[in-house]
Each structure stands twice: as structure tokens, then as C-alpha cells.
Design a protein around this motif. Structure first.
Motif, PDB file in Angstrom:
ATOM      1  N   GLN A  98       0.848  -1.188   0.000  1.00 35.30           N
ATOM      2  CA  GLN A  98       0.000   0.000   0.000  1.00 35.30           C
ATOM      3  C   GLN A  98       0.883   1.236   0.000  1.00 35.30           C
ATOM      4  O   GLN A  98       1.835   1.329   0.776  1.00 35.30           O
ATOM      5  CB  GLN A  98      -0.923   0.023   1.220  1.00 35.30           C
ATOM      6  N   LYS A 100       1.358   5.360   0.339  1.00 36.61           N
ATOM      7  CA  LYS A 100       0.774   6.571   0.926  1.00 36.61           C
ATOM      8  C   LYS A 100       1.717   7.756   0.720  1.00 36.61           C
ATOM      9  O   LYS A 100       2.456   8.149   1.620  1.00 36.61           O
ATOM     10  CB  LYS A 100       0.511   6.376   2.421  1.00 36.61           C
ATOM     11  N   ASN A 123      -0.497   0.809  -5.705  1.00 35.06           N
ATOM     12  CA  ASN A 123      -1.567  -0.059  -5.199  1.00 35.06           C
ATOM     13  C   ASN A 123      -2.185  -0.964  -6.249  1.00 35.06           C
ATOM     14  O   ASN A 123      -2.746  -2.010  -5.914  1.00 35.06           O
ATOM     15  CB  ASN A 123      -2.695   0.788  -4.594  1.00 35.06           C
ATOM     16  N   TYR A 183      -7.380   5.588  -2.666  1.00 41.37           N
ATOM     17  CA  TYR A 183      -7.450   4.283  -1.997  1.00 41.37           C
ATOM     18  C   TYR A 183      -8.666   3.509  -2.487  1.00 41.37           C
ATOM     19  O   TYR A 183      -8.577   2.314  -2.796  1.00 41.37           O
ATOM     20  CB  TYR A 183      -7.525   4.487  -0.483  1.00 41.37           C
TER      21      TYR A 183
END
Length: 272
Positions: A98, A100, A123, A183
Motif C-alpha cells: 500500500q 501513501k 496499489n 485508496y
């Protein structure tokens, strides 16, 4: 008749995890190695990979720490070549990475194309590349398993009310806590990627499934924990070890007739 314990056996399976050092990834590493798998610990944070490798070794397990950047195609390709060079095969790939980047928690009105592309690159696109490279080896071997990790927010819309006046424990730049658009769309894409690959590799003895977890308690703000828990039928957030059984099931022959599926484990979040 196959014994139950044999169906769930992963002894000596080579299981590679990309995104292996986070809250859930580290749980998967420890649990799978304790159950006899040889686990490849793949992550961009190589120092944490080595620490996790030491933990596995101290507990009698076998692992291989490898650097992998899920936004870099060459890095992903090298990751699989290194695995094959060490073990000669790969049985299971778990895609748990993931990304960020800066601006990840920005509100939709201010969300930049740069941040959006960075998140999707890591992702979703990186996961697709990793699946491609794994399947190249799977085709040569004659079998293989992929477990892609999505999120409850990849199949339902985030309730943004949960994030009002709540501390963002994941940001060091005072970004307001939220569940961002990047996301949502990247995790939704994981579910469809899983179905696509299952169909594409039909009758090739390559199984591709998805695990969709709900919220995991990670020392969250009390207000957030309580509000999230209220929206589940079980009445709490998940403990970080509560997805281990699902991972074992998906990696083992216990799920031998399962492909293209999305296993949702969310404490009843999507039931109401």
C-alpha cells in the motif's frame, strides 16, 4: 480421504509477500513461517525486512528478505528473479503493498493528479506487474496461487463521517484523517484484477483470489474506534491477527476449488 490438517498444510511452500512489514504483512510473515512455509519478505523498507527475517529465524522459521519497490517495474522483475534464484520456484504470491505518498489524505476537491497516479501506480499497477511476473513462473511450473489484498473500501463507499474531528495517527504533516479517493479506486481495481486473472488463466492450474479485510485496530483515536465498531455487527474493529486463518486458507489446498473469488472478512460491516 484427505485429513483436515493436510488440506491446510503449507509446509515448505515458497510464499512471497510484497508489502510484508506493515501491520498485517508482518502478521502474515510470522504466521505462515510458523506453519512451515518459506516466506519471502518483500518490502521497500529493507531494514524492516531484515528485522522481520531475524524474528522468523529466531523462531525456527525460514525466510528471505528482499527489497522491492512496487512503483518500479524493474525492481519487481528483479524481486521474482531473486526468489527463483534462491528457491527455484514460487508457490504463492500475496500482494499486500500500500502506497501513501504526500497528499494521500487530501480532500477530493484538492486531490492532485500526481498523488492519484502515485497511489494507483503502487496499489494497482505494481500489483498487476507482480501478478504478471509471478504467472510467468507459474506457467513454467504448472501451478501457482495469487492472493490479492483489497479493502472493505474497495467494495463499499467510505463513511466519511467516521473521520470528523479524529486524530490522523498515520500522518506527520497534519493532514486531516480521511479515506481518500485514490485508496477507494485502487482497491476496487484489485477486486476486478483478481477476477480478470482468474478468467485469463482458466484451466491453467493458476488460482487467483482476493481477501477483503475490514478495519484493523491500530491504536486509533478512541472516537474513531467507537464509531467504526458501532457500524459492524460484531461490534468492534478486527485484531491484527484475525486475518491469519483466511490467509492460510487461501494459500493452502483447502481453497483448491476457489478462484476469482473475493473473501470478505469485515466483522459484518457490509451486512447492514
Amino acid at each position: 480421504m484427505i485429513k483436515t490438517q493436510d488440506q491446510f498444510s503449507i509446509k515448505d511452500k515458497i510464499i512471497a509477500i510484497i508489502g510484508a512489514t506493515g501491520t498485517l504483512g508482518s502478521q502474515y510473515v510470522k504466521y505462515l513461517s510458523k506453519n512451515g512455509a518459506k516466506v519471502v519478505i518483500g518490502d521497500i523498507d529493507f531494514d524492516n525486512c531484515k528485522e522481520l527475517h531475524s524474528d522468523v529465524k529466531e523462531n525456527g522459521g525460514t525466510s528471505l528478505p528482499l527489497f522491492v519497490d512496487n512503483t518500479d517495474e524493474k525492481s519487481i522483475i528483479k524481486f521474482f528473479k531473486d526468489i527463483h534464484g534462491k528457491f527455484g520456484k514460487i508457490d504463492v504470491l500475496i500482494n499486500n503493498a500500500q502506497i501513501k505518498p504526500k497528499g494521500f489524505y487530501s480532500p477530493f476537491e484538492n486531490y492532485s493528479k500526481k498523488t492519484l497516479l502515485e497511489v494507483i501506480d503502487g496499489n494497482l499497477i505494481g500489483v498487476t506487474i507482480a501478478c504478471r511476473e509471478a504467472c510467468i513462473f507459474f506457467r513454467k511450473q504448472g501451478s501457482g496461487v495469487i492472493v490479492n489484498i483489497s479493502s472493505v473500501y474497495g467494495i463499499t463507499a467510505a463513511d466519511q463521517r467516521l473521520y470528523e474531528d479524529v486524530e490522523n495517527i498515520y500522518s506527520t504533516s497534519n493532514e486531516k484523517f480521511s479515506s481518500p479517493v485514490s485508496y477507494a479506486i485502487s482497491k476496487a481495481g484489485i477486486v476486478q484484477l483478481t477476477r480478470y486473472l482468474s478468467s485469463y488463466y482458466r484451466e491453467k492450474n493458476i488460482r487467483v483470489n482476493c481477501l477483503t479485510p475490514g478495519g484493523v485496530f491500530d491504536d486509533h483515536d478512541v472516537k474513531f474506534k467507537n464509531e467504526y465498531s458501532y457500524r459492524t455487527t460484531i461490534g468492534r474493529m478486527a485484531h491484527k491477527n484475525e486475518y491469519n486463518g483466511a490467509i492460510l486458507f487461501l494459500c493452502s489446498d483447502a481453497s483448491s476449488y476457489m478462484s476469482g473469488a473475493n473473501l470478505v472478512i469485515d466483522g459484518g460491516w457490509t451486512a447492514i
